[in-house]
Motif scaffolding. Sequence first.
Motif, short mmCIF file in Angstrom:
data_model
loop_
_atom_site.label_atom_id
_atom_site.label_comp_id
_atom_site.label_asym_id
_atom_site.label_seq_id
_atom_site.Cartn_x
_atom_site.Cartn_y
_atom_site.Cartn_z
N ASN A 133 0.86 -0.89 -0.02
CA ASN A 133 -0.38 -0.48 0.05
C ASN A 133 0.87 1.40 -0.06
O ASN A 133 0.42 2.42 0.39
N SER A 157 -5.43 -3.78 -14.27
CA SER A 157 -6.90 -2.71 -14.08
C SER A 157 -6.75 -2.16 -12.87
O SER A 157 -6.42 -2.56 -11.28
N ARG A 159 -9.42 0.36 -10.60
CA ARG A 159 -11.11 0.29 -10.38
C ARG A 159 -11.04 0.57 -9.38
O ARG A 159 -10.72 0.09 -7.63
N ARG A 160 -12.90 1.18 -8.72
CA ARG A 160 -13.07 1.89 -7.45
C ARG A 160 -12.29 0.38 -6.46
O ARG A 160 -13.05 -0.57 -6.75
N GLY A 161 -12.56 -0.22 -5.99
CA GLY A 161 -12.24 -1.36 -4.72
C GLY A 161 -11.31 -2.58 -5.20
O GLY A 161 -11.05 -3.48 -4.41
N ASN A 162 -10.09 -1.78 -6.52
CA ASN A 162 -9.17 -3.23 -7.20
C ASN A 162 -8.49 -2.85 -7.97
O ASN A 162 -8.45 -2.14 -8.76
N ASP A 163 -7.86 -1.95 -7.04
CA ASP A 163 -6.50 -1.80 -7.70
C ASP A 163 -5.41 -2.81 -7.66
O ASP A 163 -4.82 -3.28 -7.09
N GLU A 164 -4.96 -2.77 -9.21
CA GLU A 164 -3.90 -4.25 -9.45
C GLU A 164 -2.74 -3.84 -9.63
O GLU A 164 -1.13 -4.24 -9.08
N ASP A 167 -1.56 -5.96 -6.61
CA ASP A 167 -1.32 -6.85 -5.88
C ASP A 167 0.56 -7.46 -6.45
O ASP A 167 0.72 -7.28 -6.99
N LYS A 170 0.14 -9.92 -10.23
CA LYS A 170 0.30 -9.18 -10.65
C LYS A 170 1.24 -7.78 -10.87
O LYS A 170 1.68 -7.68 -12.24
#
Length: 351
Positions: A133, A157, A159-164, A167, A170
Amino acid sequence: MQILAIAFFGFSLIQAAKAAGIQQKGVIKAVLIDTLINGDTTALKDQPVSDLKLDFKNLFSTAMGGDGVSGAKLNPMAITFVQNYIARNGKAFQPMRTWAKPYFEMMDQVLEQHGLPKELKYLAVIESGLKFNAKSWSGACGPWAFMPAAAVEYGLSIRRGNDERLDYYKSTHAAAKLLTDLYSKYGDWLLVIAAYNGGPGNVDKAIRKSGGSKDFWTLQYFLPNESMNHVKKFIGTHYIFEGEGGITTVTQKEMKDLVIGGNSLKEDEINASTTYKIKGRFNSSVIIKYVDMDIATFNRYNPGFENEIAVNGKYDLRLPTQKMNIFVAKRYEILNESIQLLLNSANTGTK
């Protein structure tokens, strides 16, 4: 793990690289200051205490003489910076050897799948302290400090709630693709590190201002200070974790000098080996499995193997004669398995 200097100069280094025509889009990342990697100070109490002065002396001797496994030497122009960097950060990095081990092992696998030196994982250490983070003032995010535009360009990708970018797996695949492009462009790992931090545009500008030189130590002062120091931080971090330099801590010329110098193989080893010209995306991990050789020995016989294969698709492979006979007999099987490994890597990296 290395370095300490006073008036001993006269080194050479090693390095090889990968990176290509990348657009400047978002490759501008902020260096997360050395102290970002403070880690848990409480964790230091659990680490075995060693004689830091002795470790530092040994590290410096290896850096100066290039007497480690790789044979790489520390460039005289990096000595003072790296010496101070290791003094400030060497102890704080120790806990990372334990808690970050699973991340390092994953990154090793991904980088090797992409034909990149696994030591490039230390770039994530100075970019983010391996914090998923981590976020810089410029908006770079995640362990590999991707800016939004560069992240999307390399398949991540956001997106709100899913920031790769957050990861580990990835983002490491995405970083490997970016590093490969940058190496294809510059053919020098130090310039790749500078471009990863400050963008290809700043590196290209430094090359022009230096009169066309592509030697980092010549053009470094035409780079933004942050990018110039980022490269030296990477070198220092490499020495801390590896105890020596490597192909990612030297310029392209230094790498060639290292290989041509023949410091990695003894005369009797050269005489008892043979070379064979190969073409195609052979993978070292597959080769050593078939010929029964450990990776350290393979790399001594074939410095910069993964880099050259990934960028140029050909290499003068050198192996002990008996092992070369096995390779020649099994070369098509080895190539097929190597390509399958590459395809699997590409598929998993996009999922």
